[in-house]
Design an enzyme around this catalytic site. Structure first.
Site, short mmCIF file in Angstrom:
data_model
loop_
_atom_site.label_atom_id
_atom_site.label_comp_id
_atom_site.label_asym_id
_atom_site.label_seq_id
_atom_site.Cartn_x
_atom_site.Cartn_y
_atom_site.Cartn_z
N HIS A 64 0.91 -1.13 -0.14
CA HIS A 64 0.05 0.06 0.07
C HIS A 64 1.03 1.31 0.08
O HIS A 64 1.89 1.21 0.75
CB HIS A 64 -0.78 0.19 1.30
CG HIS A 64 -2.29 -0.70 1.33
ND1 HIS A 64 -2.79 -1.35 2.44
CD2 HIS A 64 -3.04 -0.76 0.16
CE1 HIS A 64 -4.03 -1.82 1.95
NE2 HIS A 64 -4.37 -1.40 0.88
N CYS B 174 -2.35 2.88 9.22
CA CYS B 174 -3.36 1.84 8.74
C CYS B 174 -4.57 2.01 9.65
O CYS B 174 -5.83 1.71 9.52
CB CYS B 174 -2.91 0.45 8.74
SG CYS B 174 -1.54 0.42 7.55
N1 ARG Z 1 -4.22 -7.05 6.54
C1 ARG Z 1 -4.78 -5.76 5.86
C2 ARG Z 1 -4.55 -5.94 4.49
O1 ARG Z 1 -3.76 -6.49 3.90
C3 ARG Z 1 -3.73 -4.68 6.40
C4 ARG Z 1 -4.06 -3.38 5.83
C5 ARG Z 1 -3.19 -2.28 6.27
N2 ARG Z 1 -3.62 -0.93 6.15
C6 ARG Z 1 -3.09 0.06 5.24
N3 ARG Z 1 -3.49 1.12 5.27
N4 ARG Z 1 -1.48 -0.20 4.85
O2 ARG Z 1 -5.49 -5.37 3.68
#
Ligand code: ARG
Length: 262
Positions: free
Chosen positions: A161, A255
């Site tokens: 991300h 996150c």
């Molecule tokens: N387990 C989640 C996923 O893989 C983690 C999300 C992390 N959030 C972020 N804003 N990077 O989607």
């Protein structure tokens, strides 16, 4: 923010998730609460979204939408396991008529892949793609929000991300880990932000870029010692919070916080 009341790692959709290691649910909740308290003590208003059973990743509330000046561009998750989170976020915005909520057509994971710099070039959006968000959503976000959207290609699966590889330090300055981006996207970032704080791989792996800044205080994970030093040298005040349990799901401070740009 959304408490990790139903937080588990029962599927693996990023390289940080290991379904064979149990998470400490009580610890996750205590750590999350200390992040919430830290934000409140710094003078911020924090709304809390109810956690829903069956949505173990809902604690990562940044992925649920992206708002700019009262307009909310809704999320559409790539993986079906997280799809219903979008509805919970939409319901939050729908209860307050001052938000203009726009449902998305294209896959995008909210602030996971979108960042806003209100004082850079009159207000620009930085947008990541390569793992989650469909580049078509970048054009869609530009039409919905009326701000230039700069597409940046992420190339390292560990930093899947945008918010694991880049963060806004204030309204106009960013910090990022160059090698998380394609060579061309690194060129774009260097042109737009010649004064950026550059992070290294250790900073990124400690989730040091997954930070929340109010322009003065930079809240970041306790492991991110080097990153704390870098932001201090750049004139910000680092505030460290231990979020070791949330790291098991592949996330940290940023996150867990959806910023509301009313
Ligand atoms: N387990 C989640 C996923 O893989 C983690 C999300 C992390 N959030 C972020 N804003 N990077 O989607």
């Amino acid at each position: 923010m959304c408490p990790p009341e139903h937080f588990t790692v029962e599927y693996a959709i990023n390289p940080w998730m290991d379904t064979t290691v149990a998470v400490d649910a009580a610890r996750a909740l205590t750590q999350w609460e200390s992040l919430r308290t830290t934000l409140v003590n710094l003078g911020h208003l924090v709304h809390v979204l109810d956690a829903r059973p069956g949505l173990p990743d809902m604690v990562y509330s940044a992925n649920g939408a992206f708002s700019v000046d009262g307009t909310v561009y809704g999320a559409r998750f790539l993986y079906p396991q997280r799809a219903d989170e979008a509805t919970a976020h939409q319901a939050f915005y729908d209860t307050d008529s001052s938000w203009k909520f726009v449902a998305p057509v294209h896959v995008n994971e909210g602030e996971g892949d979108f960042a806003y710099l209100p004082a850079a070039y009159g207000g620009i959006v930085l947008a990541g793609y390569g793992f989650r968000t469909d580049p078509a959503a970048h054009a869609e976000a530009q039409e919905v929000l009326g701000r230039p959207v700069i597409s940046l290609r992420l190339v390292d699966p560990a930093f899947y991300h945008l918010d694991t590889a880049l963060a806004a330090l204030d309204d106009r300055h960013v910090t990022y880990y160059p090698a998380a981006f394609s060579a061309a996207s690194q060129r774009v970032l260097a042109q737009l932000f010649p004064d950026a704080v550059l992070a290294d791989r250790a900073d990124a792996e400690a989730f040091g870029l997954n930070l929340v800044s109010d322009g003065r205080h930079v809240i970041l994970n306790t492991d991110a010692v080097g990153m704390g030093r870098k932001v201090r040298d750049a004139g910000y005040q680092p505030v460290h919070v231990d979020l070791s349990e949330l790291k098991r799901g592949g996330g940290s401070v940023k996150c867990a916080v959806a910023e509301l740009r009313a």
